[in-house]
Scaffold this motif. Sequence first.
Motif, PDB file in Angstrom:
ATOM      1  N   LYS A 111       0.761  -1.376   0.102  1.00 41.36           N
ATOM      2  CA  LYS A 111      -0.210   0.029  -0.096  1.00 41.36           C
ATOM      3  C   LYS A 111       0.846   1.201   0.072  1.00 41.36           C
ATOM      4  N   VAL A 112       1.897   1.328   0.864  1.00 36.02           N
ATOM      5  CA  VAL A 112       2.954   2.393   0.685  1.00 36.02           C
ATOM      6  C   VAL A 112       3.355   2.694  -0.464  1.00 36.02           C
ATOM      7  N   PHE A 113       3.823   1.647  -1.273  1.00 30.88           N
ATOM      8  CA  PHE A 113       4.461   1.697  -2.348  1.00 30.88           C
ATOM      9  C   PHE A 113       3.504   2.074  -3.573  1.00 30.88           C
ATOM     10  N   ASP A 114       2.321   1.585  -3.317  1.00 35.77           N
ATOM     11  CA  ASP A 114       1.357   1.932  -4.450  1.00 35.77           C
ATOM     12  C   ASP A 114       0.892   3.245  -4.356  1.00 35.77           C
ATOM     13  N   ASN A 136       7.842  16.502  -7.531  1.00 35.26           N
ATOM     14  CA  ASN A 136       7.669  15.254  -6.640  1.00 35.26           C
ATOM     15  C   ASN A 136       8.136  15.705  -5.353  1.00 35.26           C
ATOM     16  N   VAL A 137       6.988  15.345  -4.419  1.00 32.99           N
ATOM     17  CA  VAL A 137       7.302  15.604  -2.784  1.00 32.99           C
ATOM     18  C   VAL A 137       7.917  14.369  -2.436  1.00 32.99           C
ATOM     19  N   THR A 138       9.228  14.348  -1.754  1.00 33.16           N
ATOM     20  CA  THR A 138       9.627  12.837  -1.374  1.00 33.16           C
ATOM     21  C   THR A 138       9.744  13.400   0.221  1.00 33.16           C
ATOM     22  N   SER A 139      10.968  13.299   0.677  1.00 31.52           N
ATOM     23  CA  SER A 139      11.207  13.289   2.131  1.00 31.52           C
ATOM     24  C   SER A 139      12.723  13.342   2.406  1.00 31.52           C
ATOM     25  N   SER A 140      13.069  13.962   3.660  1.00 33.30           N
ATOM     26  CA  SER A 140      14.407  13.956   4.120  1.00 33.30           C
ATOM     27  C   SER A 140      15.007  12.599   4.471  1.00 33.30           C
ATOM     28  N   VAL A 141      14.141  11.427   4.361  1.00 30.65           N
ATOM     29  CA  VAL A 141      14.635  10.137   4.664  1.00 30.65           C
ATOM     30  C   VAL A 141      15.419   9.992   3.278  1.00 30.65           C
ATOM     31  N   MET A 192      15.192   7.083   7.693  1.00 31.30           N
ATOM     32  CA  MET A 192      14.714   7.144   9.351  1.00 31.30           C
ATOM     33  C   MET A 192      14.370   5.570   9.789  1.00 31.30           C
ATOM     34  N   PRO A 193      14.765   5.458  11.041  1.00 29.80           N
ATOM     35  CA  PRO A 193      14.612   4.382  11.917  1.00 29.80           C
ATOM     36  C   PRO A 193      13.265   4.014  11.924  1.00 29.80           C
ATOM     37  N   THR A 236      10.896   4.832   3.482  1.00 32.41           N
ATOM     38  CA  THR A 236      12.261   5.136   3.186  1.00 32.41           C
ATOM     39  C   THR A 236      12.333   4.764   1.704  1.00 32.41           C
ATOM     40  N   ALA A 237      11.927   3.379   1.511  1.00 32.20           N
ATOM     41  CA  ALA A 237      12.474   2.817   0.187  1.00 32.20           C
ATOM     42  C   ALA A 237      11.658   3.112  -0.723  1.00 32.20           C
ATOM     43  N   SER A 238      10.379   3.685  -0.378  1.00 31.72           N
ATOM     44  CA  SER A 238       9.496   4.092  -1.202  1.00 31.72           C
ATOM     45  C   SER A 238       9.690   5.644  -1.745  1.00 31.72           C
TER      46      SER A 238
END
Length: 249
Positions: free
Chosen positions: A94-97, A124-129, A134-135, A141-143
């Motif tokens: 679901k996260v990857f979808d 595209n909005v990603t993340s600082s991960v 991020m633990p 993080t992978a997505s």
Amino acid sequence: MQTILITGTSSGYGLETARHFLTRGWRVIATMRRPDADLLPRSDALRILPLDVTRDESIAAAIAAAGPIDVLVNNAGIGVVGAFEATPLSHIRKVFDTNTFGVMAMCQAVIPQMRARRSGIIVNVTSSVTLAPMPLAAAYTASKQAIDGFTGSLAHELGHVGLRVALVAPGYAPTTRFAHNTGLRVADLIPPAYAGFAAPIFDAYASPALTTTETDVADAVWAAVHDTSGRLHFLAGADAVALHQARFG
């Protein structure tokens, strides 16, 4: 008046970005899975459309209803926090979808019209991960890492046909509902073997030294849209800037 379509505008970054562009004279198409007309100020320049980025038919309907799009902001995303071994594979999918394949599907949906005009911008909005994993968020993080690489490659391809692509990497925003859409409880994803490891991490999340606000992200998207230098990466938030400096100097 230019038109911007933003995904995931029901809260957080997407909602603030929609407000930001609307108040600055843009025509805004705010999309969300369950439209709510009360979230944004009434305006003739605003349209709110239903959109689920994980469903092809929903994407097609939204793009058809939107008409010509000058800027696409892929903001919709979900998270999951917990030990990887305890996270159901169905939820990882679901996260990857949403975070990965949903972004790719939206890009494929708008590129043809932009290419035909030889004009358009995708953010595209990603993340600082993507700067520092991020633990307890391995799947998330992978997505996001996947979209970081995808966007860099796409920028080369679309630059060939006159289009621009950019990445906005927000830091940690405590006010966002990070894992709200997964239907999982964090407590269920921390087995006893990880409890001692997880406790100080959650304490740090509860009282972060630096954070990102929704306004930081809206400002970064605005900067990315109006950039003329060909820059790819735009940081949003003091903590994202600190992570970038720690990694790259």
